[in-house]
Design an enzyme around this catalytic site. Structure first.
Site, PDB file in Angstrom:
ATOM      1  N   SER A 123       0.806  -1.219   0.000  1.00 39.58           N
ATOM      2  CA  SER A 123       0.000   0.000   0.000  1.00 39.58           C
ATOM      3  C   SER A 123       0.842   1.273   0.000  1.00 39.58           C
ATOM      4  O   SER A 123       0.393   2.320  -0.470  1.00 39.58           O
ATOM      5  CB  SER A 123      -0.942   0.015   1.209  1.00 39.58           C
ATOM      6  OG  SER A 123      -0.210  -0.070   2.419  1.00 39.58           O
ATOM      7  N   ASP A 148      -0.005   6.684  10.425  1.00 38.01           N
ATOM      8  CA  ASP A 148      -0.461   5.685  11.391  1.00 38.01           C
ATOM      9  C   ASP A 148       0.670   4.798  11.884  1.00 38.01           C
ATOM     10  O   ASP A 148       0.444   3.780  12.517  1.00 38.01           O
ATOM     11  CB  ASP A 148      -1.576   4.828  10.787  1.00 38.01           C
ATOM     12  CG  ASP A 148      -1.135   4.100   9.524  1.00 38.01           C
ATOM     13  OD1 ASP A 148       0.036   4.276   9.099  1.00 38.01           O
ATOM     14  OD2 ASP A 148      -1.946   3.352   8.945  1.00 38.01           O
ATOM     15  N   HIS A 178       1.851   4.035   7.093  1.00 41.94           N
ATOM     16  CA  HIS A 178       1.606   4.723   5.822  1.00 41.94           C
ATOM     17  C   HIS A 178       2.137   6.153   5.860  1.00 41.94           C
ATOM     18  O   HIS A 178       1.765   6.924   6.751  1.00 41.94           O
ATOM     19  CB  HIS A 178       0.115   4.718   5.504  1.00 41.94           C
ATOM     20  CG  HIS A 178      -0.434   3.336   5.333  1.00 41.94           C
ATOM     21  ND1 HIS A 178      -1.112   2.687   6.335  1.00 41.94           N
ATOM     22  CD2 HIS A 178      -0.387   2.494   4.274  1.00 41.94           C
ATOM     23  CE1 HIS A 178      -1.461   1.478   5.902  1.00 41.94           C
ATOM     24  NE2 HIS A 178      -1.031   1.338   4.660  1.00 41.94           N
TER      25      HIS A 178
END
Length: 209
Positions: A10, A183, A186
């Site tokens: 991601s 977080d 990310h």
């Protein structure tokens, strides 16, 4: 025109389009595309094939479609945090020794199929944040193991290595963890900029050889 292929989870995916190579998401791939397109007009096409949630085994599973078939001149790989995270969330992680084994298989098959492709290995990283604080001791212990294995892969195959964990650690003297990694995993805009800057240093070294 040469092709640069960015692979990973991601952090690389960053909301990229699945329909168009022009829309590479909000992360470091877009930053790299802008810089490379500006500095080397018409010389490179940058492609983002990161997929959110990927572990090393997922990346290996799509080696043919998303790496070999694309025949990149330069391949960049950032993978490792989900191999830890998914064990905590889904009991479906990848331990460090298996991470190294599958990563080695990935590199060996790419080198056999694409012997002229240059490969860049990026270091997985983590900070304390909303996604990591509950199991911080595990993240703090296990992600560095993945980072060490990624570095070992780079050393084993004489590949350039982009250090990132120590760069994020050093950045904490200016702002706290969530400024760089929203977080703990990310990156923020500033975090993606950090990755892009460190990546470009290695890219320029490759270009000048």
């Amino acid at each position: 025109m040469k092709t640069i292929l960015l692979q990973g989870d991601s952090i690389t995916d960053a909301g990229r389009s699945r329909e168009s190579d022009w829309s590479m998401g909000f992360g470091y791939p877009t930053l790299l595309n802008g810089r490379i397109s500006y500095d080397y007009p018409g010389q490179y096409k940058v492609m983002n094939r990161g997929i959110s949630g990927n572990r090393i085994v997922d990346l290996y599973a799509r080696i043919k479609q998303d790496i070999i078939n694309l025949k990149p001149d330069i391949l960049s790989i950032l993978i490792g945090v989900n191999d830890v995270w998914h064990e905590l969330a889904f009991q479906n992680g990848v331990p460090a020794d298996k991470f190294f084994k599958i990563y080695s298989m990935l590199i060996e098959e790419i080198k056999a199929a694409l012997p002229d492709t240059k490969i860049i290995i990026l270091e997985p990283f983590v900070l304390k944040g909303s996604a990591t604080k509950e199991h911080w001791e595990v993240f703090r212990t296990e992600v560095p193991k993945m980072a060490a294995k990624a570095r070992e892969i780079a050393d084993k195959y004489s590949l350039p290595f982009v250090e990132l964990q120590n760069k994020f650690d050093e950045a904490l003297q200016y702002q706290d963890e969530t400024y760089w990694l929203e977080d703990g995993v990310h990156p923020s805009a500033a975090g993606h900029e950090l990755i892009a800057r460190e990546w470009m240093k290695v890219f320029h070294e490759i270009e000048n050889k």
